[in-house]
Design a protein around this motif. Structure first.
Motif, PDB file in Angstrom:
ATOM      1  N   THR A  73      40.842 -19.706 -76.379  1.00  0.00           N
ATOM      2  CA  THR A  73      41.703 -20.473 -75.839  1.00  0.00           C
ATOM      3  C   THR A  73      41.230 -21.039 -74.606  1.00  0.00           C
ATOM      4  OG1 THR A  73      43.533 -18.763 -76.960  1.00  0.00           O
ATOM      5  CG2 THR A  73      44.215 -20.209 -74.950  1.00  0.00           C
ATOM      6  N   VAL A  74      40.428 -20.518 -73.696  1.00  0.00           N
ATOM      7  CA  VAL A  74      39.745 -21.164 -72.856  1.00  0.00           C
ATOM      8  C   VAL A  74      39.071 -22.065 -73.011  1.00  0.00           C
ATOM      9  CG1 VAL A  74      38.228 -20.722 -70.861  1.00  0.00           C
ATOM     10  CG2 VAL A  74      40.104 -18.724 -71.195  1.00  0.00           C
ATOM     11  N   VAL A  75      38.198 -22.109 -74.205  1.00  0.00           N
ATOM     12  CA  VAL A  75      37.503 -23.191 -74.454  1.00  0.00           C
ATOM     13  C   VAL A  75      38.368 -24.292 -74.946  1.00  0.00           C
ATOM     14  CG1 VAL A  75      35.785 -23.643 -76.205  1.00  0.00           C
ATOM     15  CG2 VAL A  75      35.478 -21.788 -75.202  1.00  0.00           C
ATOM     16  N   VAL A  76      39.302 -24.037 -75.724  1.00  0.00           N
ATOM     17  CA  VAL A  76      40.317 -24.953 -76.311  1.00  0.00           C
ATOM     18  C   VAL A  76      40.866 -25.876 -74.949  1.00  0.00           C
ATOM     19  CG1 VAL A  76      42.571 -25.576 -77.180  1.00  0.00           C
ATOM     20  CG2 VAL A  76      40.934 -24.180 -78.313  1.00  0.00           C
ATOM     21  N   LEU A  77      41.230 -25.237 -73.993  1.00  0.00           N
ATOM     22  CA  LEU A  77      41.691 -25.777 -72.890  1.00  0.00           C
ATOM     23  C   LEU A  77      40.871 -26.610 -71.889  1.00  0.00           C
ATOM     24  CD1 LEU A  77      44.298 -22.808 -71.819  1.00  0.00           C
ATOM     25  CD2 LEU A  77      44.943 -25.181 -72.511  1.00  0.00           C
ATOM     26  N   GLN A  80      40.332 -29.771 -73.484  1.00  0.00           N
ATOM     27  CA  GLN A  80      41.324 -30.595 -73.138  1.00  0.00           C
ATOM     28  C   GLN A  80      41.373 -31.240 -71.808  1.00  0.00           C
ATOM     29  OE1 GLN A  80      43.495 -31.612 -75.520  1.00  0.00           O
ATOM     30  NE2 GLN A  80      42.893 -30.287 -77.065  1.00  0.00           N
ATOM     31  N   GLY A  81      40.196 -30.847 -71.098  1.00  0.00           N
ATOM     32  CA  GLY A  81      40.095 -31.567 -69.689  1.00  0.00           C
ATOM     33  C   GLY A  81      40.699 -30.393 -68.671  1.00  0.00           C
ATOM     34  N   PHE A  82      40.906 -29.371 -68.876  1.00  0.00           N
ATOM     35  CA  PHE A  82      41.559 -28.491 -67.818  1.00  0.00           C
ATOM     36  C   PHE A  82      40.639 -27.862 -66.955  1.00  0.00           C
ATOM     37  CE2 PHE A  82      45.299 -28.894 -70.397  1.00  0.00           C
ATOM     38  CZ  PHE A  82      46.408 -28.266 -69.895  1.00  0.00           C
ATOM     39  N   THR A  83      40.847 -27.620 -65.688  1.00  0.00           N
ATOM     40  CA  THR A  83      39.961 -27.213 -64.872  1.00  0.00           C
ATOM     41  C   THR A  83      40.299 -25.447 -64.952  1.00  0.00           C
ATOM     42  OG1 THR A  83      41.602 -27.052 -62.819  1.00  0.00           O
ATOM     43  CG2 THR A  83      39.870 -28.880 -63.256  1.00  0.00           C
ATOM     44  N   ASP A  84      39.411 -24.749 -64.251  1.00  0.00           N
ATOM     45  CA  ASP A  84      39.664 -23.189 -64.333  1.00  0.00           C
ATOM     46  C   ASP A  84      41.132 -22.897 -63.712  1.00  0.00           C
ATOM     47  OD1 ASP A  84      37.498 -23.144 -65.603  1.00  0.00           O
ATOM     48  OD2 ASP A  84      36.269 -21.782 -64.081  1.00  0.00           O
ATOM     49  N   ASP A  85      41.406 -23.486 -62.401  1.00  0.00           N
ATOM     50  CA  ASP A  85      42.489 -23.184 -61.804  1.00  0.00           C
ATOM     51  C   ASP A  85      43.896 -23.921 -62.846  1.00  0.00           C
ATOM     52  OD1 ASP A  85      40.912 -23.069 -59.623  1.00  0.00           O
ATOM     53  OD2 ASP A  85      42.780 -23.419 -58.498  1.00  0.00           O
ATOM     54  N   GLU A  86      43.732 -24.838 -63.516  1.00  0.00           N
ATOM     55  CA  GLU A  86      44.817 -25.541 -64.494  1.00  0.00           C
ATOM     56  C   GLU A  86      44.873 -24.451 -65.648  1.00  0.00           C
ATOM     57  OE1 GLU A  86      44.414 -30.229 -63.583  1.00  0.00           O
ATOM     58  OE2 GLU A  86      43.248 -29.206 -64.930  1.00  0.00           O
ATOM     59  N   ILE A  87      43.696 -23.800 -66.128  1.00  0.00           N
ATOM     60  CA  ILE A  87      43.855 -23.122 -67.315  1.00  0.00           C
ATOM     61  C   ILE A  87      44.556 -21.864 -66.869  1.00  0.00           C
ATOM     62  CG2 ILE A  87      42.247 -21.269 -68.620  1.00  0.00           C
ATOM     63  CD1 ILE A  87      39.947 -23.542 -68.776  1.00  0.00           C
ATOM     64  N   LEU A  88      44.334 -21.143 -65.586  1.00  0.00           N
ATOM     65  CA  LEU A  88      45.108 -19.927 -65.477  1.00  0.00           C
ATOM     66  C   LEU A  88      46.451 -20.431 -65.085  1.00  0.00           C
ATOM     67  CD1 LEU A  88      42.325 -18.583 -62.718  1.00  0.00           C
ATOM     68  CD2 LEU A  88      43.165 -17.453 -64.872  1.00  0.00           C
ATOM     69  N   ALA A  89      46.791 -21.461 -64.629  1.00  0.00           N
ATOM     70  CA  ALA A  89      48.278 -21.756 -64.183  1.00  0.00           C
ATOM     71  C   ALA A  89      48.981 -21.690 -65.598  1.00  0.00           C
ATOM     72  CB  ALA A  89      48.421 -23.162 -63.550  1.00  0.00           C
ATOM     73  N   TRP A  90      48.290 -22.455 -66.621  1.00  0.00           N
ATOM     74  CA  TRP A  90      48.986 -22.481 -67.748  1.00  0.00           C
ATOM     75  C   TRP A  90      49.146 -21.353 -68.717  1.00  0.00           C
ATOM     76  CZ3 TRP A  90      47.785 -22.086 -73.199  1.00  0.00           C
ATOM     77  CH2 TRP A  90      48.868 -22.508 -74.036  1.00  0.00           C
ATOM     78  N   ALA A 112      46.849 -18.117 -82.843  1.00  0.00           N
ATOM     79  CA  ALA A 112      46.932 -19.195 -83.776  1.00  0.00           C
ATOM     80  C   ALA A 112      48.133 -20.114 -82.914  1.00  0.00           C
ATOM     81  CB  ALA A 112      47.166 -19.249 -84.866  1.00  0.00           C
ATOM     82  N   GLU A 113      49.261 -19.605 -82.748  1.00  0.00           N
ATOM     83  CA  GLU A 113      50.361 -20.177 -82.140  1.00  0.00           C
ATOM     84  C   GLU A 113      49.923 -20.762 -80.603  1.00  0.00           C
ATOM     85  OE1 GLU A 113      55.108 -19.057 -81.477  1.00  0.00           O
ATOM     86  OE2 GLU A 113      53.870 -17.605 -82.284  1.00  0.00           O
ATOM     87  N   VAL A 114      49.525 -19.932 -79.894  1.00  0.00           N
ATOM     88  CA  VAL A 114      48.901 -20.298 -78.521  1.00  0.00           C
ATOM     89  C   VAL A 114      48.029 -21.409 -78.580  1.00  0.00           C
ATOM     90  CG1 VAL A 114      47.762 -19.595 -76.317  1.00  0.00           C
ATOM     91  CG2 VAL A 114      49.387 -18.012 -77.536  1.00  0.00           C
ATOM     92  N   ARG A 115      47.043 -21.440 -79.359  1.00  0.00           N
ATOM     93  CA  ARG A 115      45.979 -22.439 -79.673  1.00  0.00           C
ATOM     94  C   ARG A 115      46.514 -23.710 -80.140  1.00  0.00           C
ATOM     95  NH1 ARG A 115      40.861 -18.858 -81.256  1.00  0.00           N
ATOM     96  NH2 ARG A 115      40.805 -17.551 -79.385  1.00  0.00           N
ATOM     97  N   ARG A 116      47.492 -23.637 -81.152  1.00  0.00           N
ATOM     98  CA  ARG A 116      48.104 -24.876 -81.534  1.00  0.00           C
ATOM     99  C   ARG A 116      48.752 -25.657 -80.432  1.00  0.00           C
ATOM    100  NH1 ARG A 116      49.640 -22.647 -85.965  1.00  0.00           N
ATOM    101  NH2 ARG A 116      51.469 -21.558 -85.370  1.00  0.00           N
ATOM    102  N   VAL A 117      49.649 -24.959 -79.519  1.00  0.00           N
ATOM    103  CA  VAL A 117      50.242 -25.641 -78.216  1.00  0.00           C
ATOM    104  C   VAL A 117      49.142 -25.962 -77.495  1.00  0.00           C
ATOM    105  CG1 VAL A 117      51.822 -25.029 -76.475  1.00  0.00           C
ATOM    106  CG2 VAL A 117      52.226 -24.010 -78.493  1.00  0.00           C
ATOM    107  N   ALA A 118      47.850 -25.332 -77.139  1.00  0.00           N
ATOM    108  CA  ALA A 118      47.208 -25.571 -76.088  1.00  0.00           C
ATOM    109  C   ALA A 118      46.653 -26.936 -76.644  1.00  0.00           C
ATOM    110  CB  ALA A 118      46.103 -24.608 -76.173  1.00  0.00           C
ATOM    111  N   GLN A 119      46.425 -27.156 -77.816  1.00  0.00           N
ATOM    112  CA  GLN A 119      45.535 -28.457 -78.325  1.00  0.00           C
ATOM    113  C   GLN A 119      46.417 -29.627 -78.285  1.00  0.00           C
ATOM    114  OE1 GLN A 119      44.756 -27.019 -82.428  1.00  0.00           O
ATOM    115  NE2 GLN A 119      42.642 -26.238 -81.858  1.00  0.00           N
ATOM    116  N   THR A 120      47.529 -29.535 -77.904  1.00  0.00           N
ATOM    117  CA  THR A 120      48.608 -30.737 -77.940  1.00  0.00           C
ATOM    118  C   THR A 120      48.637 -31.004 -76.239  1.00  0.00           C
ATOM    119  OG1 THR A 120      50.731 -29.303 -77.210  1.00  0.00           O
ATOM    120  CG2 THR A 120      50.182 -29.763 -79.822  1.00  0.00           C
ATOM    121  N   LEU A 121      48.077 -30.540 -75.380  1.00  0.00           N
ATOM    122  CA  LEU A 121      48.076 -30.497 -74.018  1.00  0.00           C
ATOM    123  C   LEU A 121      47.122 -31.527 -73.412  1.00  0.00           C
ATOM    124  CD1 LEU A 121      48.357 -26.967 -72.995  1.00  0.00           C
ATOM    125  CD2 LEU A 121      50.397 -28.728 -73.290  1.00  0.00           C
TER     126      LEU A 121
END
Length: 123
Positions: A73-77, A80-90, A112-121
């Motif tokens: 999930t961290v890799v997917v985010l 998607q261009g998220f910084t570590d702060d943004e990953i934690l916030a999400w 799977a559900e979490v990653r599906r949502v993460a991929q749309t961000l």
């Protein structure tokens, strides 16, 4: 660091505390951070690197281990261009599409559900 993270994440662990909880050397924990199995930020009075305690889950042997689905999930985010702060916030902000914060969904086995949502961000 954003105070929003302090409001979102109830408990944090320093790397030495995390190593003790996992029963490993601090160098092993640093490797988990480097490999993106864990993500954290510098925070607190002394700006020490810390990770959310919620990233630990019970192990079969009665100890604890890092939530196995976190890394992907961290890799997917990150992709998607998220910084570590943004990953934690999400991860710790309730997500309408999941009905709970993503970290809660991951801890409940809804990878799977979490990653599906993460991929749309993506930004």
């Amino acid at each position: 660091m954003s105070t929003d993270l302090d409001a979102l994440v109830p408990r944090w662990l320093t790397l030495p505390d995390l190593a003790e909880r996992l029963g490993v050397e601090v160098s092993r924990v640093r490797g988990l951070v480097r490999d993106r199995a864990l993500v954290g930020v510098k925070r607190g009075e002394r700006t020490t690197f810390q990770v959310p305690e919620a990233f630990l889950v019970p192990a079969d042997d009665g100890g604890e281990h890092v939530l196995p689905t976190l890394r992907g999930t961290v890799v997917v985010l990150g992709d998607q261009g998220f910084t570590d702060d943004e990953i934690l916030a999400w991860l710790f902000t309730p997500e309408d599409a999941l009905g709970v914060a993503p970290i809660e969904a991951l801890r409940a086995g809804r990878r799977a559900e979490v990653r599906r949502v993460a991929q749309t961000l993506g930004f």
